[in-house]
Design an enzyme around this catalytic site. Structure first.
Site, PDB file in Angstrom:
ATOM      1  N   ASP A  42       8.668  53.444  57.699  1.00 54.40           N
ATOM      2  CA  ASP A  42       9.120  52.143  57.993  1.00 54.40           C
ATOM      3  C   ASP A  42       8.103  51.355  56.859  1.00 54.40           C
ATOM      4  OD1 ASP A  42       6.410  52.841  59.384  1.00 54.40           O
ATOM      5  OD2 ASP A  42       6.903  50.911  60.553  1.00 54.40           O
TER       6      ASP A  42
ATOM      7  N   ASP B  52       3.930  56.097  63.294  1.00 55.86           N
ATOM      8  CA  ASP B  52       3.765  54.706  63.889  1.00 55.86           C
ATOM      9  C   ASP B  52       5.006  54.042  63.441  1.00 55.86           C
ATOM     10  OD1 ASP B  52       1.734  54.296  65.718  1.00 55.86           O
ATOM     11  OD2 ASP B  52       0.530  54.852  63.784  1.00 55.86           O
TER      12      ASP B  52
ATOM     13  N   ASP C  94       6.871  59.806  59.012  1.00 54.26           N
ATOM     14  CA  ASP C  94       5.826  59.008  59.267  1.00 54.26           C
ATOM     15  C   ASP C  94       5.894  58.813  60.903  1.00 54.26           C
ATOM     16  OD1 ASP C  94       4.009  56.725  59.454  1.00 54.26           O
ATOM     17  OD2 ASP C  94       5.651  55.657  59.790  1.00 54.26           O
TER      18      ASP C  94
HETATM   19  O1  M1P Z   1      -0.354  54.988  61.030  1.00 55.84           O
HETATM   20  C1  M1P Z   1      -0.425  53.748  60.620  1.00 55.84           C
HETATM   21  C2  M1P Z   1      -1.830  53.209  61.056  1.00 55.84           C
HETATM   22  O2  M1P Z   1      -2.272  53.390  62.362  1.00 55.84           O
HETATM   23  C3  M1P Z   1      -3.164  52.957  62.688  1.00 55.84           C
HETATM   24  O3  M1P Z   1      -3.421  51.345  62.400  1.00 55.84           O
HETATM   25  P1  M1P Z   1      -3.839  50.322  63.258  1.00 55.84           P
HETATM   26  O4  M1P Z   1      -4.718  50.654  64.252  1.00 55.84           O
HETATM   27  O5  M1P Z   1      -4.029  48.999  62.395  1.00 55.84           O
HETATM   28  O6  M1P Z   1      -2.382  49.703  64.031  1.00 55.84           O
HETATM   29  C4  M1P Z   1      -4.630  53.565  62.100  1.00 55.84           C
HETATM   30  O7  M1P Z   1      -4.687  54.646  62.558  1.00 55.84           O
HETATM   31  C5  M1P Z   1      -4.326  53.534  60.678  1.00 55.84           C
HETATM   32  O8  M1P Z   1      -5.281  54.583  59.938  1.00 55.84           O
HETATM   33  C6  M1P Z   1      -2.975  54.067  60.373  1.00 55.84           C
HETATM   34  O9  M1P Z   1      -2.623  54.127  58.976  1.00 55.84           O
END
Ligand code: M1P
Length: 255
Positions: A216, A18, A16
């Protein structure tokens, strides 16, 4: 013959983005990028993000190159946009799945709901239309970094996103959609089954001893849950990019 005959391990290691390779919506550190490239010499590596390719490329970017050059598999929007060894693979689309009429009803309902929502601040871009999903944000995707953090804290207290998702699940029960809260300020809406397990169909033509997944948001309702619990993968739940590095060293690099 496998496209990856040069790798000593017949293992695919998926990440993943983020919270796993980078802090939320921020760039990857040079340390984690180096660890990934060292790992790529031993095994096959891939990234699977919920975001679109532009955002993933910003976060994992090596200037002057295409992000897909640095990973064996690059999956954006859960694999609806997919690259193998830098070449794009065929994909489907959210709007083809749903059709214009149903989408219009959904979008109109969402925009009315947000208009009636009394939250501390609103910015712009409340629905982001992507190839494989829509992303819905009550505060709006134009929120600054500081505003994101404030919204996230507010959402933790009030459950505004969870309540919104509950209403949509009930109202559009016959649409065949999944709703997933993956980031700080929004949630993703996509056809059932188009969660991160979608990307696994792109790797089925290779023989793997093991497929690992690092994420995460591996708890139920998180956007890593389905692939983390899928019987085809060995799941690793991490708390930060530093934690990811620690486990990679333990399992693959220092072993
Ligand atoms: O990768 C996790 C998420 O990241 C973004 O979410 P947010 O802007 O709410 O932090 C988005 O790109 C979301 O689509 C994605 O799942």
């Amino acid at each position: 013959m496998s496209a990856f005959a040069d790798r000593p391990l017949k293992k695919l290691i998926l990440f993943d983005v983020d919270g796993t390779l980078t802090p939320a919506r921020q760039s990857a550190s040079s340390e984690i990028l180096e660890v990934l490239q060292a790992l790529r010499k031993k095994a096959v590596i891939g990234v699977v993000g919920g975001s679109d390719l532009v955002k993933i490329a910003e976060q994992l970017h090596v200037p002057g190159t295409h992000v897909a050059e640095h990973y064996d598999y690059t999956f954006a929007e859960n694999g609806l946009t997919a690259y193998k060894l830098g070449k794009q693979l065929p994909s489907q689309s959210f709007i083809k799945f749903l059709g214009e009429e149903k989408y219009k009803k959904l979008a109109n309902f969402i925009l009315h709901y947000i208009a009636d929502l009394d939250i501390p601040i609103k910015r712009g871009t409340f629905i982001e239309f992507r190839n494989g999903m829509i992303n819905v944000s009550p505060i709006g995707r134009n929120a600054s970094n500081e505003e994101r953090h404030e919204f996230e804290a507010y959402d933790k207290k009030t459950g505004v996103r969870a309540a919104f998702v509950k209403v949509l699940r009930e109202k559009f029960a016959d649409y065949g959609l999944s709703f997933s809260i993956g980031g700080q300020i929004s949630f993703d809406v996509f056809p059932k089954g188009w969660d991160k397990t979608y990307c696994l169909r792109h790797v089925e033509d290779e023989q793997w001893d093991e497929i690992h997944f690092f994420g995460d948001k591996t708890y139920q309702g998180g956007n890593d849950y389905e692939i983390y619990t899928d019987p085809r993968t060995i799941g690793h739940s991490v708390t930060s990019p530093t934690d990811t590095i620690r486990i990679l060293k333990e399992l693959f690099l220092d072993a």
